[in-house]
Write an enzyme that holds these catalytic residues in place. Structure first.
Site, PDB file in Angstrom:
ATOM      1  CE  LYS A 174     -31.853 -10.382  15.102  1.00  0.00           C
ATOM      2  NZ  LYS A 174     -31.464  -9.515  14.003  1.00  0.00           N
TER       3      LYS A 174
HETATM    4  C1  LIG Z   1     -32.955  -8.685  13.640  1.00  0.00           C
HETATM    5  C2  LIG Z   1     -33.014  -7.256  13.893  1.00  0.00           C
HETATM    6  C3  LIG Z   1     -34.217  -6.607  14.203  1.00  0.00           C
HETATM    7  C4  LIG Z   1     -35.550  -7.310  14.160  1.00  0.00           C
HETATM    8  O1  LIG Z   1     -35.660  -8.334  15.084  1.00  0.00           O
HETATM    9  P1  LIG Z   1     -36.952  -9.274  15.036  1.00  0.00           P
HETATM   10  O2  LIG Z   1     -36.941  -9.944  16.375  1.00  0.00           O
HETATM   11  O3  LIG Z   1     -36.759 -10.236  13.911  1.00  0.00           O
HETATM   12  O4  LIG Z   1     -38.141  -8.418  14.849  1.00  0.00           O
HETATM   13  C5  LIG Z   1     -34.186  -5.262  14.504  1.00  0.00           C
HETATM   14  N1  LIG Z   1     -33.033  -4.571  14.495  1.00  0.00           N
HETATM   15  C6  LIG Z   1     -31.862  -5.145  14.188  1.00  0.00           C
HETATM   16  C7  LIG Z   1     -30.602  -4.334  14.218  1.00  0.00           C
HETATM   17  C8  LIG Z   1     -31.816  -6.508  13.865  1.00  0.00           C
HETATM   18  O5  LIG Z   1     -30.650  -7.065  13.512  1.00  0.00           O
END
Ligand SMILES: *Cc1c(COP(=O)(O)O)cnc(C)c1O
Length: 382
Positions: free
Chosen positions: A182
């Site tokens: 992210k």
């Molecule tokens: C990356 C992601 C998650 C999970 O995030 P984590 O912090 O890795 O648990 C959940 N929903 C979406 C849409 C994502 O892209």
């Protein structure tokens, strides 16, 4: 040949100094840095309360837990999302019900949600996929009258905007991710955002074993504190080491979003005229942070997506398949075989191009030229 990567976190000396100071302080678990990070994220986004967690996945679990979703309940989710969106309802014993998405935004819409609502629906998880804001007000409008809660999965969307305000800062419970894929990263990490002070208090308790007083406050107290465990809780605490990194990262958010949007414009300039490619763009009601630059392939284009990805890799360019579709995965085989034509079209016919901090216009040009060759000179290598 160096491979142009898909993503690279923007980490540097400042983050290292921040971690060193936490190490030197002797308090490395959840404490003052986590509280400061929560306040800073709220300040940056205009949200009321932030509750940091170990990940966005655990934040989603707490969101559904506090909404009282459980066995016998249904939660509407997009199949077209990282699998954590589908898994969250299952953690509380509820059934995820897949809704289709819009081809332009890759997101749920009021229409697709409405079709999936049933007598047992308790909540909808609206994903702002790849940073592209979903029209969450329109979705909330069809949910409100039925008493269905809306949770915003803004894992990818920090720095995106919706109707003039940052995504995640509205009335719905929203969750963020700080995974390195992210924009901002703390290694692993997540955060719940809410405008409800009582809910925020409960979330803080739940992430810390259900304790009535935080471990940090107990240790800091000058009088003896015997903690009570008021309900079944979890250990979903972020550490101060992570939060210290997050605080530095947050200071880069505006620059990160500006850089990604500028690189996206370079892609558009280079690829707009290539027939058969459909490029991402801001929806009418908001702006994307381009967490992922997802290019769709026209159905008429006689090229396999995976063949394009292999050709790009052979030329030293990383790419990824488009957003996954949970309902096609073995882990979701027991959830039935819903009809999701747009989801299946998007997941099979799109790919993510490199977009990272420090990428230059020349690299964008190299990726764009390679992709354009792939789709225009198919017979030479297919
Ligand atoms: C990356 C992601 C998650 C999970 O995030 P984590 O912090 O890795 O648990 C959940 N929903 C979406 C849409 C994502 O892209």
């Amino acid at each position: 040949m160096d491979v142009i990567p898909i993503m690279r976190p923007w980490l540097g000396a400042e983050e290292a100094v921040a971690v060193e100071s936490v190490l030197a302080s002797g308090w490395v678990a959840q404490g003052p840095k986590v509280a400061a990070f929560e306040a800073a994220v709220c300040g940056a986004l205009g949200a009321s309360h932030g509750v940091a967690t170990t990940s966005c996945t655990t934040a989603l679990h707490l969101a559904l837990h506090t909404l009282g979703v459980g066995p016998g309940d249904e939660v509407v989710v997009p199949s077209l999302s990282f699998i954590a969106t589908t898994n969250a309802p299952r953690y509380v014993g509820a059934r995820p019900v897949f809704a289709d998405v819009d081809y332009e935004t890759q997101n749920l819409t009021a229409e697709t949600v409405e079709r999936a609502l049933g007598a047992s629906t308790r909540a909808v998880i609206v994903v702002h996929q790849a940073g592209m804001p979903a029209d969450v007000d329109a979705i909330a409008a069809v949910c409100e009258s039925r008493g269905v809660a809306v949770v915003e999965d803004a894992a990818c969307a920090i720095g995106s905007t919706y109707r003039g305000r940052p995504v995640g800062a509205g009335d719905n419970l929203a969750v963020l991710s700080f995974h390195p894929r992210k924009l901002l990263t703390t290694g692993e990490g997540g955060m719940l955002l809410t405008s409800d002070a009582a809910l925020a208090r409960r979330l803080r308790r739940l992430r810390e074993h259900g304790m009535a007083v935080s471990a940090h406050d107990r240790h800091a107290s000058r009088s003896v504190v015997v903690e009570a465990y008021e309900e079944l809780g979890f250990n979903y605490r972020m550490t101060d080491l992570q939060a210290a990194v997050g605080l530095v990262q947050l200071g880069k958010l505006d620059a990160m979003v500006a850089e990604r949007r500028s690189l996206a414009q370079h892609y558009r300039d280079a690829l707009d005229d290539v027939p058969g490619l459909i490029l991402p763009a801001d929806p009418p009601y908001g702006t994307t942070n381009y967490q992922s630059y997802v290019v769709r392939l026209d159905d008429e284009l006689p090229v396999e997506r995976d063949a394009i990805m292999q050709e790009l890799l052979d030329q030293g360019i990383a790419s990824r398949r488009g957003i996954m579709a949970a309902h096609l995965e073995p882990a979701c085989a027991d959830l039935g075989a819903p009809e999701l034509p747009v989801t299946e079209r998007l997941t099979g016919r799109s790919l993510v191009l490199p977009l990272f901090h420090g990428m230059d216009a020349g690299q964008v040009e190299r990726v764009a030229q390679a992709l354009a060759r792939c789709v225009q000179e198919v017979p030479t290598w297919r």
